[in-house]
Design an enzyme around this catalytic site. Structure first.
Site, mmCIF file in Angstrom:
data_model
loop_
_atom_site.group_PDB
_atom_site.id
_atom_site.type_symbol
_atom_site.label_atom_id
_atom_site.label_comp_id
_atom_site.label_asym_id
_atom_site.label_seq_id
_atom_site.Cartn_x
_atom_site.Cartn_y
_atom_site.Cartn_z
ATOM 1 N N HIS A 144 3.271 6.683 -6.879
ATOM 2 C CA HIS A 144 2.515 7.863 -7.310
ATOM 3 C C HIS A 144 3.421 9.099 -7.309
ATOM 4 O O HIS A 144 3.350 9.947 -8.194
ATOM 5 C CB HIS A 144 1.326 8.054 -6.363
ATOM 6 C CG HIS A 144 0.248 8.964 -6.865
ATOM 7 N ND1 HIS A 144 -0.784 9.372 -6.061
ATOM 8 C CD2 HIS A 144 0.042 9.558 -8.068
ATOM 9 C CE1 HIS A 144 -1.588 10.172 -6.758
ATOM 10 N NE2 HIS A 144 -1.112 10.289 -7.982
ATOM 11 N N HIS B 176 0.833 -1.205 0.000
ATOM 12 C CA HIS B 176 0.000 0.000 0.000
ATOM 13 C C HIS B 176 0.873 1.264 0.000
ATOM 14 O O HIS B 176 0.736 2.129 -0.870
ATOM 15 C CB HIS B 176 -0.921 -0.022 1.228
ATOM 16 C CG HIS B 176 -1.777 1.195 1.379
ATOM 17 N ND1 HIS B 176 -3.110 1.213 1.048
ATOM 18 C CD2 HIS B 176 -1.487 2.452 1.813
ATOM 19 C CE1 HIS B 176 -3.599 2.426 1.264
ATOM 20 N NE2 HIS B 176 -2.629 3.195 1.745
ATOM 21 N N GLU B 177 1.769 1.344 0.967
ATOM 22 C CA GLU B 177 2.593 2.555 1.075
ATOM 23 C C GLU B 177 3.502 2.703 -0.138
ATOM 24 O O GLU B 177 3.771 3.812 -0.588
ATOM 25 C CB GLU B 177 3.412 2.542 2.372
ATOM 26 C CG GLU B 177 2.577 2.516 3.651
ATOM 27 C CD GLU B 177 1.499 3.603 3.705
ATOM 28 O OE1 GLU B 177 1.686 4.672 3.086
ATOM 29 O OE2 GLU B 177 0.453 3.383 4.347
ATOM 30 N N HIS C 107 1.781 4.540 -2.823
ATOM 31 C CA HIS C 107 1.886 5.999 -2.685
ATOM 32 C C HIS C 107 3.246 6.472 -3.216
ATOM 33 O O HIS C 107 3.343 7.503 -3.889
ATOM 34 C CB HIS C 107 1.775 6.410 -1.218
ATOM 35 C CG HIS C 107 0.389 6.343 -0.642
ATOM 36 N ND1 HIS C 107 -0.684 6.996 -1.213
ATOM 37 C CD2 HIS C 107 -0.095 5.739 0.483
ATOM 38 C CE1 HIS C 107 -1.773 6.785 -0.455
ATOM 39 N NE2 HIS C 107 -1.438 6.013 0.565
HETATM 40 ZN ZN LIG Z 1 -2.684 5.265 2.075
#
Ligand SMILES: [Zn+2]
Length: 715
Positions: free
Chosen positions: A502, A495-496, A499
């Site tokens: 991104h 998940h991290e 980011h």
């Molecule tokens: Zn998040």
């Protein structure tokens, strides 16, 4: 109106104080103020930072920034994009660097000495922000550029930036009359103080309550590596030979999942879920009513019915009603699933002759038993295959295969303790950015996991590469021994890292529009989407290797994980949604003059929702840092499920084509989502990637809930 004028006076004094700030001798030679030097276009000077440098550096850089702003505002030339919006984008470079380091210390190095600086500086930082957005001359120039945006030959990205700056100024009160502006600034300063207090109370309660266990019998049900982690935690707190269950999620969750000692489970549960709810010095119930009142008052000053309306206007959801509609659509099926989950658990407890009724501290423990009975899956079987460093290699490999990125260790980069740095390269070997990895828990570091951008990608004056970090809270093991993590933690790493991708894949001109600088309900799309690559056989076969034998995780075990993927979604969805709903309802209900009692509001709201008694909110109100430590997720905790409707739908785009590794879909994702930052409207960017809007169907399928009969795209 005594109270009002007193606050106005206070605000005026801060303005005078800030206006008098000039770079002082204390600022000379302060490493925080210098441009970053060293390799990779300069890196943060972590080897030279002293806590006492923050105050002079912030003051000097705020003064410098205000001078820059004054120069833009006083420019005699007719306002245009370059002399106003671009000049504004160019201003505040020094302040931006200092503030970035200040925030890194706040979240990862928050010692008593730092906290004192933070308490002093947070209202000053709020006042400083208002001085900029309330600068009438600057705003009138911004407005002129914004008004002429369609006829002045701007690129789409420049138009978007002109719109964003103008909107941000208006939303911060630039259109208000001077007395209202003063009141607003006083509110912001008070809110900054309150939020800082909220965070510091939470950190204090997490660090000061520890359950030490000194008998083998207290560990019944716990296996390795949990025992080793608890022993290491005790040793680090000076109690060698004992075991410590700390008051953080990463310690609480596994204990409640595996401990067979119901009395200790209840104790750990009560301690964790009563953080900042003790009626003592660190009780956040004293802070929350004032935060809510001030947020409501400010929203009314700005012309909005509620804080929630103000907050959501700039998001993808746009209105609290649309966010509530989504949450309510998922709430009922999730609660229905919880009833089934509880019935399954109760049946096992009855069969075992436990003579209990399932309570909140039993949920995780009996859920594991059901998982074993229904899917023959013991989460403990997975852990030996989930080594932290192998998972790090896994995300690197994933980013290589999907996006052509390469990672090599970066040398000669100063870091905080235990932080490591990798250089990120494109397929052609050119430099793309840096990835800092801060994996271990330490005193003064927030719990949980998060991503942070130390420097945004941009290429407006020059080609500047990004620096991003991932932060987690694993207990540091013995040197040379692998750190084994749970499936959930492995998923959080992906998940991290989503980011981080991104940020890394950003390709825009202006830093304010770069990378993760998107509305919060769109910002979780890349991260939630990236979780989908962990369970792929390509990742598991290569990286889920047994820490002793090096053998890959058996296919039969992977199949069990897949079969159990919808297991316990009732619990996960309800504990999350309960928090998201209370957050939204608090920020809809608050008024400038009525005090809300957080505990009573939480109790009554949950009762009205029909909250199952076996579950507690994931973040109870006095511990809800998303809502009260800052405004980033205030009335915004719904963002996760909003984003998840999109990320579930986005993953189906891969599955409808060649599967998770389909290169064309990955390219399209980069082109329309991962590289564009906030240069395009999120709904348009997503539509360009997917060819349609995301409905709720993919989300319901992913969680194993019934798909509504007539759900329309675009809902
Ligand atoms: Zn998040």
């Amino acid at each position: 109106m005594d109270r009002c004028s007193a606050l106005r006076l206070a605000a005026a004094l801060v303005l005078v104080a800030l206006a008098m700030i000039a770079p002082s001798s204390a600022a000379a030679g302060n490493p925080l103020l210098a441009p970053w030097t060293g390799p990779y276009g300069g890196v943060p000077p972590f080897d030279r930072i002293q806590v006492d440098q923050f105050k002079p550096a912030l003051e000097a850089s705020m003064a410098e920034n205000l001078k820059e702003i004054d120069a833009i505002a006083a420019n005699p030339a007719t306002p245009d994009f370059n002399n106003t919006v671009a000049a504004f984008e160019r201003a505040g470079r020094t302040f931006g660097r200092v503030n970035t380091l200040f925030n890194i210390y706040s979240s990862t190095m928050s010692t008593d000495a730092f906290q004192a600086v933070e308490r002093e500086m947070s209202p000053k930082l709020a006042a400083f922000g208002d001085l900029i957005t309330q600068n009438a001359k600057l705003f009138s120039r911004m407005k002129a550029v914004y008004d002429a945006r369609e006829t002045s030959g701007l690129t789409p990205e420049q138009k978007r930036l002109a719109w964003l700056d103008y909107t941000n100024f208006v939303r911060a009160g630039a259109n208000l009359a001077p007395p209202a502006k003063e009141r607003l600034s006083a509110i912001n300063q008070r809110l900054a103080t309150l939020s800082t207090g909220f965070s510091q109370n939470l950190l204090a309660d997490e660090e000061s309550y520890v359950l030490f266990l000194d008998k083998e019998a207290d560990l019944t049900g716990l296996k390795e590596p949990l025992r080793a982690a608890a022993a290491a935690a005790a040793e680090s707190k000076g109690k060698k030979g004992q075991w410590a269950i700390t008051n953080t999620r990463s310690s609480m969750e596994p204990f409640l999942t595996y401990s067979a000692r119901r009395d200790l489970r209840e104790k750990v549960w009560r301690t964790y879920y009563s953080r900042c709810d003790h009626g003592d010095a660190t009780d956040n119930n004293k802070i929350i009513p004032e935060i809510l009142k001030l947020r409501a008052e400010r929203s009314q000053l700005l012309g909005y019915a509620s804080y929630a309306s103000w907050r959501l206007e700039s998001t993808m959801a746009k209105t609290p009603e649309r966010a509530m509609e989504l949450m309510e659509a998922v709430w009922k099926p999730a609660v229905a699933r919880v009833r089934e989950e509880v019935a399954d658990m109760q049946a096992i407890a009855d069969r075992e002759g436990a003579k209990i009724t399932i309570e909140p501290w039993d949920y995780r423990y009996y859920a594991e038993k059901v998982r074993k009975a229904k899917y023959d899956l013991d989460q403990n079987e997975l852990t030996p295959y989930l080594q932290l460093e192998k998972l790090r290699e896994a995300v690197f490999w994933e980013a290589g295969r999907l996006y052509g990125l390469k990672f090599t260790p970066a040398s000669k980069v100063p870091t905080l303790p235990d932080v490591r740095v990798w250089e990120v390269l494109r397929a052609d070997g050119t430099h793309l950015g840096l990835w800092y990895f801060d994996p271990y828990a330490r005193a003064g570091k927030n719990s949980g996991a998060w991503m942070n951008a130390y420097r945004n990608q941009e290429r407006f004056d020059s080609d500047i590469k990004t620096i991003v970090s991932n932060n987690t809270n694993f207990v540091k093991g013995k040197p040379g021994e692998p750190i084994l993590v749970s499936w959930e933690d492995a998923s959080a790493l992906f998940h991290e890292f989503g980011h981080a991708l991104h940020g890394l894949l950003s390709s825009v001109n202006y830093p304010s529009l770069s990378g993760t600088s998107v509305p919060s309900d769109y910002g979780e799309v890349p991260s939630e989407l990236n979780e989908n690559w962990l369970p792929t056989p390509e990742i598991l076969d290569r990286f889920a290797l047994h820490y002793r034998t090096g053998q890959p995780i058996p296919k039969a075990l992977v199949d069990k994980v897949k079969n159990a993927s919808k297991f316990n979604q009732g619990f996960a969805t309800v504990e999350y949604l309960a928090s998201a709903l209370v957050d939204m309802k608090l920020h809809l209900a608050a008024t400038p003059d009525g005090d809300i009692d957080p505990d009573a509001f939480e109790r009554e709201t949950l009762a009205a929702l029909g909250m199952p008694k076996e579950i507690v909110m994931r973040h109870r109100t006095p511990q809800f840092s998303h809502a009260f430590s800052s405004e980033e997720y205030a009335a915004g905790y719904y963002s996760y499920i909003w984003s998840d409707t999109l990320s579930a739908d986005a993953f189906e785009a891969f599955l409808e084509k060649g599967g998770p590794w389909d290169p064309a879909v990955a390219r399209s994702l980069v082109e329309h989502v991962l590289s564009v930052g906030n240069t395009v409207d999120p709904a348009e960017g997503y539509r360009a990637f997917r060819g349609k809007d995301a409905g709720i169907d993919a989300l319901m399928r992913l969680r194993g809930f019934p798909v509504p009969a007539k759900s329309s795209p675009g809902s």
